[in-house]
Design a protein around this motif. Structure first.
Motif, PDB file in Angstrom:
ATOM      1  N   LEU A  89       0.961  -1.157  -0.298  1.00  0.00           N
ATOM      2  CA  LEU A  89      -0.669   0.048  -0.034  1.00  0.00           C
ATOM      3  C   LEU A  89       0.712   1.371  -0.059  1.00  0.00           C
ATOM      4  O   LEU A  89       2.157   1.220   0.235  1.00  0.00           O
ATOM      5  N   THR A  90       0.389   2.046  -1.083  1.00  0.00           N
ATOM      6  CA  THR A  90       1.049   3.763  -0.977  1.00  0.00           C
ATOM      7  C   THR A  90       0.185   4.880   0.146  1.00  0.00           C
ATOM      8  O   THR A  90      -0.869   4.578  -0.948  1.00  0.00           O
ATOM      9  N   PHE A  91       0.964   4.736   0.641  1.00  0.00           N
ATOM     10  CA  PHE A  91      -0.301   6.054   1.559  1.00  0.00           C
ATOM     11  C   PHE A  91       1.342   6.635   2.463  1.00  0.00           C
ATOM     12  O   PHE A  91       2.219   6.125   3.284  1.00  0.00           O
ATOM     13  N   SER A  92       0.458   7.777   1.991  1.00  0.00           N
ATOM     14  CA  SER A  92       1.375   9.184   2.385  1.00  0.00           C
ATOM     15  C   SER A  92       0.814   9.535   4.122  1.00  0.00           C
ATOM     16  O   SER A  92      -1.151   9.411   3.755  1.00  0.00           O
ATOM     17  N   ASN A  93       1.090  10.073   4.846  1.00  0.00           N
ATOM     18  CA  ASN A  93       0.021  10.400   6.229  1.00  0.00           C
ATOM     19  C   ASN A  93      -0.700  11.687   6.131  1.00  0.00           C
ATOM     20  O   ASN A  93      -0.370  12.437   5.428  1.00  0.00           O
ATOM     21  N   ALA A  94      -1.638  11.255   6.525  1.00  0.00           N
ATOM     22  CA  ALA A  94      -3.194  12.258   6.662  1.00  0.00           C
ATOM     23  C   ALA A  94      -2.628  14.085   7.292  1.00  0.00           C
ATOM     24  O   ALA A  94      -1.815  13.987   8.042  1.00  0.00           O
ATOM     25  N   GLN A  95      -3.590  15.040   7.036  1.00  0.00           N
ATOM     26  CA  GLN A  95      -3.166  15.510   7.901  1.00  0.00           C
ATOM     27  C   GLN A  95      -3.928  15.951   9.310  1.00  0.00           C
ATOM     28  O   GLN A  95      -4.599  14.723   8.728  1.00  0.00           O
ATOM     29  N   LYS A  96      -3.410  16.488  10.611  1.00  0.00           N
ATOM     30  CA  LYS A  96      -4.390  16.844  11.499  1.00  0.00           C
ATOM     31  C   LYS A  96      -5.353  17.574  11.010  1.00  0.00           C
ATOM     32  O   LYS A  96      -4.929  18.838  10.281  1.00  0.00           O
ATOM     33  N   PRO A  97      -6.806  17.966  11.224  1.00  0.00           N
ATOM     34  CA  PRO A  97      -7.185  18.632  11.408  1.00  0.00           C
ATOM     35  C   PRO A  97      -6.952  19.864  12.241  1.00  0.00           C
ATOM     36  O   PRO A  97      -6.436  20.280  12.843  1.00  0.00           O
ATOM     37  N   GLY A  98      -7.251  21.117  11.458  1.00  0.00           N
ATOM     38  CA  GLY A  98      -6.941  22.257  12.328  1.00  0.00           C
ATOM     39  C   GLY A  98      -8.095  23.798  11.868  1.00  0.00           C
ATOM     40  O   GLY A  98      -9.642  23.289  11.980  1.00  0.00           O
ATOM     41  N   PRO A  99      -7.428  24.576  12.272  1.00  0.00           N
ATOM     42  CA  PRO A  99      -9.155  25.413  12.524  1.00  0.00           C
ATOM     43  C   PRO A  99      -9.855  25.947  11.420  1.00  0.00           C
ATOM     44  O   PRO A  99      -9.508  28.019  11.119  1.00  0.00           O
ATOM     45  N   VAL A 100     -10.558  25.628  10.154  1.00  0.00           N
ATOM     46  CA  VAL A 100     -10.772  26.423   9.047  1.00  0.00           C
ATOM     47  C   VAL A 100     -11.899  26.142   9.485  1.00  0.00           C
ATOM     48  O   VAL A 100     -12.906  25.904  10.578  1.00  0.00           O
ATOM     49  N   VAL A 101     -12.449  26.877   7.952  1.00  0.00           N
ATOM     50  CA  VAL A 101     -14.549  27.201   7.400  1.00  0.00           C
ATOM     51  C   VAL A 101     -14.641  26.583   6.805  1.00  0.00           C
ATOM     52  O   VAL A 101     -14.609  27.110   6.453  1.00  0.00           O
ATOM     53  N   LEU A 102     -15.350  26.150   7.470  1.00  0.00           N
ATOM     54  CA  LEU A 102     -16.275  25.355   6.038  1.00  0.00           C
ATOM     55  C   LEU A 102     -17.770  25.180   5.756  1.00  0.00           C
ATOM     56  O   LEU A 102     -18.133  25.319   6.727  1.00  0.00           O
ATOM     57  N   THR A 103     -17.816  25.907   4.777  1.00  0.00           N
ATOM     58  CA  THR A 103     -18.634  26.538   4.119  1.00  0.00           C
ATOM     59  C   THR A 103     -20.071  26.380   3.868  1.00  0.00           C
ATOM     60  O   THR A 103     -19.264  25.271   2.295  1.00  0.00           O
ATOM     61  N   GLY A 104     -21.523  25.718   3.906  1.00  0.00           N
ATOM     62  CA  GLY A 104     -22.056  25.679   2.979  1.00  0.00           C
ATOM     63  C   GLY A 104     -22.984  26.018   2.231  1.00  0.00           C
ATOM     64  O   GLY A 104     -22.986  27.378   2.868  1.00  0.00           O
ATOM     65  N   HIS A 105     -24.445  25.538   1.891  1.00  0.00           N
ATOM     66  CA  HIS A 105     -25.933  26.399   1.341  1.00  0.00           C
ATOM     67  C   HIS A 105     -25.985  27.259   2.371  1.00  0.00           C
ATOM     68  O   HIS A 105     -26.855  28.279   2.311  1.00  0.00           O
ATOM     69  N   TYR A 106     -26.210  25.994   3.784  1.00  0.00           N
ATOM     70  CA  TYR A 106     -27.420  26.117   4.689  1.00  0.00           C
ATOM     71  C   TYR A 106     -26.214  26.919   5.992  1.00  0.00           C
ATOM     72  O   TYR A 106     -27.098  27.174   6.863  1.00  0.00           O
ATOM     73  N   GLY A 107     -25.802  26.668   6.275  1.00  0.00           N
ATOM     74  CA  GLY A 107     -24.275  27.225   7.250  1.00  0.00           C
ATOM     75  C   GLY A 107     -23.110  27.191   7.306  1.00  0.00           C
ATOM     76  O   GLY A 107     -22.517  26.709   5.934  1.00  0.00           O
ATOM     77  N   ARG A 108     -22.443  26.627   8.260  1.00  0.00           N
ATOM     78  CA  ARG A 108     -21.165  26.723   8.294  1.00  0.00           C
ATOM     79  C   ARG A 108     -20.356  25.434   9.399  1.00  0.00           C
ATOM     80  O   ARG A 108     -21.211  25.772  10.281  1.00  0.00           O
ATOM     81  N   VAL A 109     -19.317  25.546   9.232  1.00  0.00           N
ATOM     82  CA  VAL A 109     -18.307  24.737  10.123  1.00  0.00           C
ATOM     83  C   VAL A 109     -17.355  25.227  10.638  1.00  0.00           C
ATOM     84  O   VAL A 109     -16.755  26.097   9.855  1.00  0.00           O
ATOM     85  N   GLY A 128      -7.007  13.888   4.041  1.00  0.00           N
ATOM     86  CA  GLY A 128      -6.533  12.482   3.023  1.00  0.00           C
ATOM     87  C   GLY A 128      -6.820  11.362   4.228  1.00  0.00           C
ATOM     88  O   GLY A 128      -5.693  10.835   3.530  1.00  0.00           O
ATOM     89  N   TYR A 129      -7.467  11.316   4.226  1.00  0.00           N
ATOM     90  CA  TYR A 129      -7.320  10.489   5.407  1.00  0.00           C
ATOM     91  C   TYR A 129      -8.421   9.090   4.394  1.00  0.00           C
ATOM     92  O   TYR A 129      -9.323   9.453   3.412  1.00  0.00           O
ATOM     93  N   ARG A 130      -8.144   7.881   5.119  1.00  0.00           N
ATOM     94  CA  ARG A 130      -8.509   7.175   3.444  1.00  0.00           C
ATOM     95  C   ARG A 130     -10.063   6.081   4.500  1.00  0.00           C
ATOM     96  O   ARG A 130     -10.802   5.425   4.520  1.00  0.00           O
ATOM     97  N   ARG A 131     -10.223   6.758   6.169  1.00  0.00           N
ATOM     98  CA  ARG A 131     -10.914   5.476   6.393  1.00  0.00           C
ATOM     99  C   ARG A 131     -11.820   6.322   8.173  1.00  0.00           C
ATOM    100  O   ARG A 131     -11.648   7.635   8.680  1.00  0.00           O
ATOM    101  N   TYR A 132     -13.372   7.061   7.747  1.00  0.00           N
ATOM    102  CA  TYR A 132     -13.760   7.835   8.592  1.00  0.00           C
ATOM    103  C   TYR A 132     -15.143   7.367   9.176  1.00  0.00           C
ATOM    104  O   TYR A 132     -16.606   5.874   8.872  1.00  0.00           O
ATOM    105  N   GLU A 133     -14.729   7.916  10.423  1.00  0.00           N
ATOM    106  CA  GLU A 133     -14.749   5.721  11.520  1.00  0.00           C
ATOM    107  C   GLU A 133     -16.769   7.125  12.280  1.00  0.00           C
ATOM    108  O   GLU A 133     -16.522   7.801  12.705  1.00  0.00           O
ATOM    109  N   TRP A 134     -17.451   5.975  12.339  1.00  0.00           N
ATOM    110  CA  TRP A 134     -18.690   6.899  13.049  1.00  0.00           C
ATOM    111  C   TRP A 134     -19.123   5.373  14.422  1.00  0.00           C
ATOM    112  O   TRP A 134     -19.267   4.609  14.288  1.00  0.00           O
TER     113      TRP A 134
END
Length: 223
Positions: A5-25, A136-142
């Motif tokens: 498997l060729t994979f480079s480390n993903a990045q850690k989350p940071g203080p971004v603003v994620l904007t959508g149609h109905y609001g933001r995160v 760049g994550y490969r797996r997203y869990e809930w």
């Protein structure tokens, strides 16, 4: 023979603003979000039934907890913010493992004003898109208490795959917790993303805000 498997480390989350149609995160900030969150959340103490913390008996207690939560880097907490600037909910990216490309969305606490709204769903889409497409994550869990029927329905609606139940996984507030595990992996994400985008499109909603087609119908169509 084992595939390499060729994979480079993903990045850690940071203080971004994620904007959508109905609001933001955006990164949780007690000074900006605390008052609105307390106002919206204090009316429904059952929000904390499956959490290891809460309910809170006073605004002072809540704000102290919020300040502690905002200072952490794992879980990394975000506020879900309406167009008018009111913070209506909290979600976090957590159990962050960049070297394996694994991250979880959790600590999801939606006030009554955010539940069953386009923004509530959009916030989950924005976080997932950030995790996969930017970090760049490969797996997203809930993960959730196996007794938490609402959380399990939400995971399925958002396109997560149920992977099983970890029995006697935790003790929370003096009670046993069996934990239901769900995930989306990177090869599934493009189809999930397209389903979210189709559902969230303003053209999918009538003037009164009622959806024309369900998110589940788009998820099913995309496979």
């Amino acid at each position: 023979m084992t595939d390499t498997l060729t994979f480079s480390n993903a990045q850690k989350p940071g203080p971004v603003v994620l904007t959508g149609h109905y609001g933001r995160v955006e990164k949780l900030d007690p000074a900006r979000h605390g008052a609105a969150l307390w106002t919206e959340m204090k009316v429904e103490p059952t929000l904390w039934d499956y959490m290891s913390y809460g309910p809170f008996q006073s605004e002072e207690q809540f704000q102290s907890w919020l300040a502690e939560r905002a200072s952490l880097t794992d879980p990394y907490a975000y506020a879900v913010v309406a167009p008018d600037g009111r913070a209506l909910g909290i979600a976090a990216l957590m159990r962050i493992t960049p070297e394996m490309g694994v991250i979880e969305v959790g600590h999801i606490t939606y006030s009554p004003a955010l539940q069953r709204t386009p923004l509530g769903t959009e916030a989950q889409f924005l976080l997932a898109r950030y995790a996969f497409d930017t970090l760049g994550y490969r797996r997203y869990e809930w993960k959730c208490n196996a007794l938490n029927a609402a959380s399990r329905r939400a995971a399925e609606r958002y396109g997560f795959t149920f992977e099983g139940t970890f029995r006697q996984h935790m003790i929370v507030k003096g009670k046993n917790r069996d934990t239901a595990w769900y995930s989306i992996i990177d090869t599934e994400w493009p189809a999930r993303r397209a389903s979210f985008e189709r559902w969230l499109a303003p053209s999918n909603f009538e003037a009164q805000g009622r959806q024309k087609a369900s998110l589940a119908s788009f998820m099913t169509a995309s496979g």
